[in-house]
Every structure is written in structure tokens, then in C-alpha cells.
Design a protein around this motif. Structure first.
Motif, mmCIF file in Angstrom:
data_model
loop_
_atom_site.group_PDB
_atom_site.id
_atom_site.type_symbol
_atom_site.label_atom_id
_atom_site.label_comp_id
_atom_site.label_asym_id
_atom_site.label_seq_id
_atom_site.Cartn_x
_atom_site.Cartn_y
_atom_site.Cartn_z
ATOM 1 N N HIS A 1 9.679 -2.349 0.212
ATOM 2 C CA HIS A 1 10.111 -1.159 -0.535
ATOM 3 C C HIS A 1 10.632 -0.011 0.335
ATOM 4 O O HIS A 1 11.225 0.925 -0.198
ATOM 5 N N ARG A 2 10.370 -0.036 1.619
ATOM 6 C CA ARG A 2 10.893 0.996 2.538
ATOM 7 C C ARG A 2 10.579 2.414 2.059
ATOM 8 O O ARG A 2 11.445 3.294 2.017
ATOM 9 N N HIS A 3 9.332 2.649 1.697
ATOM 10 C CA HIS A 3 8.951 3.928 1.104
ATOM 11 C C HIS A 3 9.023 5.119 2.062
ATOM 12 O O HIS A 3 9.244 6.248 1.615
ATOM 13 N N ALA A 4 8.841 4.912 3.372
ATOM 14 C CA ALA A 4 8.922 6.047 4.304
ATOM 15 C C ALA A 4 10.330 6.646 4.298
ATOM 16 O O ALA A 4 10.502 7.859 4.222
ATOM 17 N N THR A 5 11.335 5.790 4.349
ATOM 18 C CA THR A 5 12.720 6.277 4.299
ATOM 19 C C THR A 5 13.029 6.891 2.935
ATOM 20 O O THR A 5 13.704 7.923 2.857
ATOM 21 N N ALA A 6 12.508 6.289 1.878
ATOM 22 C CA ALA A 6 12.710 6.859 0.538
ATOM 23 C C ALA A 6 12.083 8.254 0.453
ATOM 24 O O ALA A 6 12.660 9.156 -0.163
ATOM 25 N N HIS A 7 10.923 8.430 1.097
ATOM 26 C CA HIS A 7 10.288 9.753 1.105
ATOM 27 C C HIS A 7 11.177 10.767 1.819
ATOM 28 O O HIS A 7 11.366 11.881 1.333
ATOM 29 N N GLY B 1 -3.473 2.956 2.782
ATOM 30 C CA GLY B 1 -2.193 2.278 2.949
ATOM 31 C C GLY B 1 -1.063 3.085 2.359
ATOM 32 O O GLY B 1 -1.190 4.286 2.132
ATOM 33 N N CYS B 2 0.039 2.416 2.091
ATOM 34 C CA CYS B 2 1.228 3.062 1.530
ATOM 35 C C CYS B 2 0.903 3.571 0.127
ATOM 36 O O CYS B 2 0.600 2.791 -0.778
ATOM 37 N N VAL B 3 0.960 4.865 -0.048
ATOM 38 C CA VAL B 3 0.635 5.499 -1.321
ATOM 39 C C VAL B 3 1.529 4.964 -2.436
ATOM 40 O O VAL B 3 1.067 4.690 -3.551
ATOM 41 N N ASP B 4 2.812 4.793 -2.148
ATOM 42 C CA ASP B 4 3.768 4.359 -3.163
ATOM 43 C C ASP B 4 3.560 2.891 -3.545
ATOM 44 O O ASP B 4 3.636 2.543 -4.726
ATOM 45 N N CYS B 5 3.281 2.029 -2.570
ATOM 46 C CA CYS B 5 2.994 0.622 -2.883
ATOM 47 C C CYS B 5 1.709 0.517 -3.696
ATOM 48 O O CYS B 5 1.645 -0.235 -4.675
ATOM 49 N N LEU B 6 0.683 1.252 -3.285
ATOM 50 C CA LEU B 6 -0.588 1.212 -4.007
ATOM 51 C C LEU B 6 -0.404 1.653 -5.457
ATOM 52 O O LEU B 6 -1.008 1.078 -6.369
ATOM 53 N N ALA B 7 0.459 2.643 -5.689
ATOM 54 C CA ALA B 7 0.737 3.104 -7.056
ATOM 55 C C ALA B 7 1.405 2.004 -7.883
ATOM 56 O O ALA B 7 1.261 1.969 -9.110
ATOM 57 N N LEU B 8 2.114 1.096 -7.209
ATOM 58 C CA LEU B 8 2.762 -0.034 -7.887
ATOM 59 C C LEU B 8 1.811 -1.231 -8.031
ATOM 60 O O LEU B 8 2.185 -2.267 -8.565
ATOM 61 N N GLY B 9 0.606 -1.097 -7.489
ATOM 62 C CA GLY B 9 -0.353 -2.205 -7.515
ATOM 63 C C GLY B 9 -0.075 -3.246 -6.446
ATOM 64 O O GLY B 9 -0.506 -4.388 -6.558
ATOM 65 N N GLU B 10 0.633 -2.862 -5.405
ATOM 66 C CA GLU B 10 1.013 -3.787 -4.332
ATOM 67 C C GLU B 10 0.348 -3.399 -3.021
ATOM 68 O O GLU B 10 0.007 -2.242 -2.802
ATOM 69 N N ARG B 11 0.178 -4.372 -2.155
ATOM 70 C CA ARG B 11 -0.357 -4.139 -0.812
ATOM 71 C C ARG B 11 0.467 -4.932 0.209
ATOM 72 O O ARG B 11 -0.052 -5.424 1.186
ATOM 73 N N ASN B 12 1.759 -5.036 -0.030
ATOM 74 C CA ASN B 12 2.632 -5.872 0.782
ATOM 75 C C ASN B 12 3.530 -5.022 1.675
ATOM 76 O O ASN B 12 4.709 -4.855 1.405
ATOM 77 N N TRP B 13 2.970 -4.459 2.734
ATOM 78 C CA TRP B 13 3.767 -3.664 3.669
ATOM 79 C C TRP B 13 3.586 -4.224 5.071
ATOM 80 O O TRP B 13 2.587 -4.859 5.383
ATOM 81 N N ALA B 14 4.581 -3.968 5.929
ATOM 82 C CA ALA B 14 4.535 -4.443 7.311
ATOM 83 C C ALA B 14 3.804 -3.436 8.202
ATOM 84 O O ALA B 14 2.851 -3.785 8.896
#
Length: 90
Positions: free
Chosen positions: A56-62, A24-37
């Protein structure tokens, strides 16, 4: 359906890239979350991150932090790519 364009950023991508994660989302997983669309993968480095419909919109942040221009959907049945620089499906 929107027609894809060709951009110079696609031509500059590596021939292949391996996803950084299949979990899943590497950044969410690092936060302990699994809440992505939906998940996206950077076509420059393989970073897997959540889409702009996710909290968290991590793809755009990347993109903003790396300036890697093109990502693709990693959702089953989808094969489109997005260029952040050109603001278009490519």
C-alpha cells in the motif's frame, strides 16, 4: 554508502515526536491488514506507515496528503531519514 545531506526541512522539524503506533502501519491496521515490508515514521507528526516496498505504500501516501517532508526508518538498527521534497537521505 550514501552520504547524508542536510536540508532545511530537517531544521524545521519538531525537537521530538512520539510514534502514533508501536503495533505497525496505522493505515494497514485500519484496513485489517498486517502485510508490510518495513515501517517508517513521519518526523512532523509521528504517523507510522509502511514503505514503498509494501503493497500500500502508506508512508509516501502520508507525505502526499500531509506534505510532511521527512520520515525515518523505524526498523531495528536503522537511523536514516528521507526527505521527500529533496529526494535524499538527510
Amino acid at each position: 554508502m550514501m552520504e547524508a545531506m542536510t536540508c532545511s526541512h530537517v531544521r524545521a522539524l519538531p525537537a521530538s515526536v512520539v510514534p502514533e503506533s508501536t503495533e505497525g502501519c496505522v493505515d494497514c491496521l485500519a484496513l485489517g491488514e498486517r502485510n508490510w515490508a518495513h515501517l517508517r515514521m513521519c518526523l512532523s507528526c509521528g504517523h507510522v506507515a509502511c514503505c514503498d516496498s509494501s503493497p500500500h505504500r502508506h508512508a509516501t501516501a502520508h507525505f502526499r496528503s500531509s506534505q510532511h517532508p521527512v520520515m525515518r526508518s523505524v526498523e531495528p538498527g536503522e537511523n536514516w531519514r528521507w526527505c521527500y521534497v529533496d529526494g535524499a537521505i538527510v
